[in-house]
Design an enzyme around this catalytic site. Structure first.
Site, PDB file in Angstrom:
ATOM      1  N   ASP A 134     -64.528  47.678 -45.491  1.00 37.34           N
ATOM      2  CA  ASP A 134     -63.162  47.626 -46.017  1.00 37.34           C
ATOM      3  C   ASP A 134     -62.106  47.986 -44.963  1.00 37.34           C
ATOM      4  O   ASP A 134     -62.187  49.014 -44.303  1.00 37.34           O
ATOM      5  CB  ASP A 134     -63.059  48.590 -47.197  1.00 37.34           C
ATOM      6  CG  ASP A 134     -61.867  48.301 -48.084  1.00 37.34           C
ATOM      7  OD1 ASP A 134     -60.736  48.328 -47.568  1.00 37.34           O
ATOM      8  OD2 ASP A 134     -62.059  48.055 -49.283  1.00 37.34           O
ATOM      9  N   SER A 172     -58.415  44.350 -47.962  1.00 34.10           N
ATOM     10  CA  SER A 172     -59.281  44.531 -49.122  1.00 34.10           C
ATOM     11  C   SER A 172     -58.879  43.556 -50.230  1.00 34.10           C
ATOM     12  O   SER A 172     -58.807  42.360 -49.999  1.00 34.10           O
ATOM     13  CB  SER A 172     -59.223  45.993 -49.585  1.00 34.10           C
ATOM     14  OG  SER A 172     -60.247  46.276 -50.502  1.00 34.10           O
TER      15      SER A 172
END
Length: 306
Positions: free
Chosen positions: A154, A41
């Site tokens: 993510d 991320s």
């Protein structure tokens, strides 16, 4: 540890991820330079900038971000996520430059999650900005990315602190930065105890995002997602529930994975005061990232010199 490769695992954490810049700066001051970097991320974003030699440009940019800059960059589209992310990622990509992962001077990889299978995906080749954007696509907020016939979101859903990826890339000793170690429950405390996730500045940010939708009916509906009174108590809104749930999930996944595959040194910046989208508070995050390394200086010396 002579002739041993040092791996740096940079974890997820949305706006708290600017702490990774402080982590890298403090490690450099102590003469510690990673041979391998894996990011998840926002950790993928900072790691990519570092491996590509553009960390200075990224740091200068994030330190200059204002509240209104963040509002302008968060383009609301409601297509797979509240935020399409084109403007934000275009700004990020300008700091990353258009390069392929395999061409970087320092080995790098990013973690994403396959939305169909639920499996983690290791991105070790191809366009760097695309890999970062896939890794940073937080469900419900940022739209997923279609890459190699898969919809990716993510990496924090499956591997919030990519220690295993660092190890698979050949690291002998791993330094990991976990940004979510002190977040559980913080966003659901009373205002007297703790700033709310969408209280204060972040609630102002959310209200501005609603205005960008340019639809009175939709704006009225979405406004109900913020906090409201129920039976004399202030009930958590949609985004508080979502953010706190993500925090819980990533905390549990991180603890579970580290129990079986712990890093040699774990850095835990104290970032509970920073909200999910407060990208304009980079100075605070960077300073705490730097301090988290200072607190572990003795451990770092012991591990790296043994």
């Amino acid at each position: 540890m002579k002739n041993m490769k040092i791996g740096l695992a940079l974890g997820s954490g949305s706006a708290r991820g600017w702490a990774h810049i402080g982590v890298i700066r403090a490690l450099e001051e102590q003469g510690i330079k990673p041979d391998i970097v894996a990011g998840c991320s926002v950790g993928a974003l900072v790691g990519a900038a570092y491996c590509g030699g553009h960390l200075d440009a990224l740091e200068q940019w994030v330190k200059g971000l204002s509240f209104w800059d963040v509002v302008r960059l968060l383009d609301v589209k409601m297509a797979g996520g509240l935020i399409e992310g084109d403007s934000l990622m275009a700004s990020f990509e300008d700091k990353l430059r258009d390069a392929n992962i395999e061409e970087l001077p320092l080995p790098f990889a990013a973690v994403a999650t396959d939305l169909a299978s639920g499996r983690e995906v290791w991105l070790q080749e191809g366009p760097l900005p695309t890999a970062v954007r896939a890794s940073i696509a937080l469900p419900g907020l940022f739209s997923p990315i279609h890459l190699n016939d898969r919809w990716l979101v993510d990496g924090g859903l499956t591997n919030p602190v990519p220690i295993s990826l660092c190890r698979a890339m050949g690291a002998d000793v791993i330094i990991a930065a976990n940004l979510n170690s002190d977040l559980i429950g913080r966003h659901l405390k009373t205002r007297a105890q703790q700033k709310q996730l969408f209280g204060g500045q972040e609630r102002d940010l959310f209200n501005q995002l609603l205005k960008k939708l340019n639809s009175g009916m939709l704006e009225s509906t979405l406004a109900k997602w913020t906090r409201e009174k129920r039976g004399g108590e202030t009930a958590p809104g949609l985004f508080e529930v979502m953010a706190s749930s993500i925090n819980i999930m990533q905390d549990r996944i991180t603890k579970s994975r580290m129990a079986g595959d712990p890093p040699d040194v774990l850095l835990s910046p104290r970032l509970g005061q920073l909200g999910l989208l407060e990208f304009d508070r980079a100075g605070e995050a960077i300073a705490e990232g730097y301090e988290s390394v200072q607190r572990m200086e003795t451990t770092l010396r012991h591990v790296l010199n043994s």
